[in-house]
Design a protein around this motif. Structure first.
Motif, PDB file in Angstrom:
ATOM      1  N   UNK A 229      -9.003 -44.370  22.091  1.00  0.00           N
ATOM      2  CA  UNK A 229      -9.170 -44.234  20.645  1.00  0.00           C
ATOM      3  C   UNK A 229      -8.979 -42.785  20.209  1.00  0.00           C
ATOM      4  N   UNK A 230      -9.512 -41.848  21.008  1.00  0.00           N
ATOM      5  CA  UNK A 230      -9.382 -40.430  20.677  1.00  0.00           C
ATOM      6  C   UNK A 230      -7.933 -39.956  20.726  1.00  0.00           C
ATOM      7  N   UNK A 231      -7.148 -40.557  21.641  1.00  0.00           N
ATOM      8  CA  UNK A 231      -5.770 -40.111  21.821  1.00  0.00           C
ATOM      9  C   UNK A 231      -4.771 -40.943  21.027  1.00  0.00           C
ATOM     10  N   UNK A 232      -5.272 -41.873  20.218  1.00  0.00           N
ATOM     11  CA  UNK A 232      -4.374 -42.740  19.462  1.00  0.00           C
ATOM     12  C   UNK A 232      -3.464 -41.909  18.563  1.00  0.00           C
ATOM     13  N   UNK A 233      -2.174 -42.204  18.621  1.00  0.00           N
ATOM     14  CA  UNK A 233      -1.200 -41.479  17.825  1.00  0.00           C
ATOM     15  C   UNK A 233      -0.645 -40.254  18.514  1.00  0.00           C
ATOM     16  N   UNK A 234      -1.290 -39.827  19.627  1.00  0.00           N
ATOM     17  CA  UNK A 234      -0.840 -38.639  20.337  1.00  0.00           C
ATOM     18  C   UNK A 234      -0.272 -38.956  21.713  1.00  0.00           C
ATOM     19  N   UNK A 235      -0.600 -40.119  22.248  1.00  0.00           N
ATOM     20  CA  UNK A 235      -0.114 -40.480  23.579  1.00  0.00           C
ATOM     21  C   UNK A 235       0.804 -41.688  23.495  1.00  0.00           C
ATOM     22  N   UNK A 236       1.704 -41.776  24.458  1.00  0.00           N
ATOM     23  CA  UNK A 236       2.656 -42.877  24.540  1.00  0.00           C
ATOM     24  C   UNK A 236       2.109 -43.896  25.530  1.00  0.00           C
ATOM     25  N   UNK A 237       1.774 -45.098  25.090  1.00  0.00           N
ATOM     26  CA  UNK A 237       1.196 -46.078  26.017  1.00  0.00           C
ATOM     27  C   UNK A 237       2.126 -46.430  27.171  1.00  0.00           C
ATOM     28  N   UNK A 238       3.435 -46.422  26.949  1.00  0.00           N
ATOM     29  CA  UNK A 238       4.369 -46.707  28.042  1.00  0.00           C
ATOM     30  C   UNK A 238       4.261 -45.627  29.108  1.00  0.00           C
ATOM     31  N   UNK A 239       4.192 -44.369  28.671  1.00  0.00           N
ATOM     32  CA  UNK A 239       4.038 -43.255  29.621  1.00  0.00           C
ATOM     33  C   UNK A 239       2.716 -43.366  30.365  1.00  0.00           C
TER      34      UNK A 239
END
Length: 242
Positions: free
Chosen positions: A34-44
């Motif tokens: 939740x904290x990293x939402x929008x900043x991390x790529x889930x595929x990565x």
């Protein structure tokens, strides 16, 4: 129709079904996600997790293919590398068990024996590696009303944390992760030979013995044969949200 199931390799992570490639429901703590939402790529994030597990532990997935098309997948690993595994009211996973986190048959192959074939491949791989048992947190989608009414405030907060959705970078509802889209139906697990060892109205923990001394092979094969025969006559048991 030609069906094959092969072990997932480092060079073939792109062969996972679309949802499985982006899903980090099991692989990331919900608070961190939740904290990293929008900043991390889930595929990565998913590929990084899979790469680490395969390098340190070995094969952790099986992929089903039908006539050249991806038809489903199963993922499993030591529970210590699965952050969400410690959040359930029926945690922890037994120390001698590997945790089955994903078992999905993709559209339009839900009516085929894809789940059957994937389970066989997972069991064969783990038995070959000397694993004693396979465990999974099942999902019951229609909990009894009485059980719902008896939840405490603390358990409600815990369950909200377990069920908290993980959205991809694009906030695409089609790929949003939740118990309904990312967990395995408890009834299905029981039908293929798992037994409930930690009961719960919503998230029971189930176990499948793989030790040859317990007659796992005959029990599992019999249960899977029964499931396949039933599937030919009735609508298939729901494994996960399509």
């Amino acid at each position: 129709m030609s069906t094959s199931v092969t072990a997932l390799t480092l060079g073939e992570l792109d062969k996972l079904p679309a949802h499985a490639r982006r899903c980090v429901f099991w692989e990331m703590d919900p608070a961190v996600a939740e904290d990293s939402r929008g900043f991390s790529d889930p595929v990565f994030e998913k590929e990084a997790w899979l790469s680490t597990v395969m390098l340190e532990w070995g094969s952790c997935g099986q992929v089903a293919n039908v006539d050249g098309n991806i038809a489903g997948c199963a993922l499993y690993s030591p529970p210590r590398v699965v952050p969400r595994a410690g959040l359930f009211p029926t945690s922890p996973v037994s120390p001698d068990a590997v945790l089955l986190t994903t078992l999905r048959a993709e559209f339009p192959y839900q009516d085929a024996d894809i789940a059957h074939r994937l389970m066989q491949a997972v069991v064969a791989d783990l038995v070959r590696r000397g694993v004693r048992a396979l465990e999974a947190f099942g999902l019951r989608t229609d909990p009894p009303a009485k059980a719902l009414a008896e939840r405490t405030v603390g358990s409600m907060m815990l369950m909200e944390r377990i069920a908290s959705p993980i959205r991809d970078a694009a906030s695409n509802p089609a790929t949003e992760c939740s118990p309904e889209t990312c967990m395995i139906d408890a009834d299905f697990l029981e039908e293929v030979g798992f037994e409930v060892i930690a009961p719960h109205h919503r998230f029971p923990r189930l176990r499948l013995e793989l030790n040859s001394d317990h007659g796992w092979k005959e029990d599992v094969e019999h249960a899977l044969d029964q499931l396949l025969a039933a599937a030919a006559m009735t609508p298939p048991t729901r494994i996960g949200a399509r």
